[in-house]
Every structure is written in structure tokens, then in C-alpha cells.
Enzyme design. Structure first.
Site, mmCIF file in Angstrom:
data_model
loop_
_atom_site.group_PDB
_atom_site.id
_atom_site.type_symbol
_atom_site.label_atom_id
_atom_site.label_comp_id
_atom_site.label_asym_id
_atom_site.label_seq_id
_atom_site.Cartn_x
_atom_site.Cartn_y
_atom_site.Cartn_z
ATOM 1 C CB CYS A 78 12.669 51.263 32.434
ATOM 2 S SG CYS A 78 11.342 50.223 33.161
ATOM 3 C CB CYS A 81 9.063 52.511 33.152
ATOM 4 S SG CYS A 81 10.161 51.937 34.291
#
Ligand SMILES: [Zn+2]
Length: 158
Positions: A78, A81
Site C-alpha cells: 500500500c 501506507c
């Protein structure tokens, strides 16, 4: 890099800065002043995010933590993230002894993500007193994460 903190079924494992002995600080005593069992020096509260590897540990921590807990739901693939990671690190450092910051890899702890209905990552949530107080989806800068934490501690304690 840095001290390595861990968790077990009873508390957070914190290495002593003076002698290196690993001390367990019980979840219910996270906000207390704690001494090293070996050299009696004060144990510093965890000032960096702790990665969880067991959903049972997650449940016990949430149920018994004496401090508000910030949860960073993330996964290695991700992109956003990776933007959040240094921000939660700042929060963990600034709030050492006042809050605990943990990271939940939703690919690894899939049942946690499912039980709490995490539909997108990153999602940041704050738990206190055994329940979720608030959450936001998407990358946030440290001050916004700290604002979430304030919702968990409306009454200022000195
Ligand atoms: Zn020590």
C-alpha cells in the site's frame, strides 16, 4: 535501528536503556512509571510504533491497555501506507507514555481487519477503555492523528 519493542500475552516488552534487560510492562500499567527489574533504572515508555503479529495479542492489548491505543492498519503493498508510517512514528515519539501506537498488517492479521470492518488502508483508529473511539481512512499528517487521540482523552489528566 532503535530499540525493539515486542508484545506478549501480558504486556509490552521494553528493553532497558541502561542494562539491556527486557522488561515486561503489563498492558494495564502502560501509563505508570516502571523500573527495570534488573538495574532499577526507569523504563522508558515505548516511543515508536509496535508491529503486532497475533490477533490474540491485539485483543488483549485493546481490552486491557491503560493508555489510548492508536492503530495503523496497513499492508506492505500500500503506497499511501508508506506516507503514513513516518507520521505515526512522530505521534508515537511525542506521545510516549501517554498513548501506544501499534501497526496491524491487514494481510497478516486478516481476521482483525475483517472483525473491525477495515475496508481500505491506510485506516487509523483510536481505541480507549476497550472500545474504538474513532477512525479515519486515508493518509493523515501527525497533527491530525494527534487530534484523533484527543477525542479519546477529552478530560485532561496531569
Ligand atoms: Zn536495566
Amino acid at each position: 535501528m532503535g530499540a525493539t519493542f515486542g508484545l506478549d500475552e501480558r504486556g509490552v516488552i521494553v528493553p532497558c536503556a541502561s542494562c539491556g534487560k527486557k522488561n515486561r510492562v503489563a498492558y494495564a500499567r502502560l501509563g505508570d512509571a516502571v523500573q527495570c527489574g534488573e538495574c532499577k533504572q526507569p523504563i522508558k515508555a515505548p516511543g515508536e510504533p509496535i508491529e503486532l503479529h497475533s490477533s490474540a495479542d491485539f485483543d488483549r492489548l485493546i481490552a486491557s491497555s491503560s493508555l489510548p491505543v492508536v492503530v495503523d492498519y496497513w499492508a506492505p503493498w500500500c503506497g499511501p501506507c508508506r506516507i503514513v508510517a513516518p507520521e505515526v512514528q512522530k505521534v508515537a515519539a511525542r506521545y510516549a507514555g501517554r498513548a501506544l501506537v501499534i501497526k496491524v498488517n491487514t494481510d497478516e492479521l486478516t481476521d482483525v481487519g475483517q472483525r473491525f470492518g477495515i475496508r481500505s488502508i491506510p485506516t487509523l483508529a483510536v481505541f480507549a477503555g476497550g472500545r474504538e473511539i474513532t477512525r479515519v481512512a486515508g493518509a493523515r499528517p501527525a497533527p491530525e492523528i494527534e487530534a484523533l487521540l484527543q477525542q479519546a482523552a477529552p478530560a485532561h489528566r496531569s
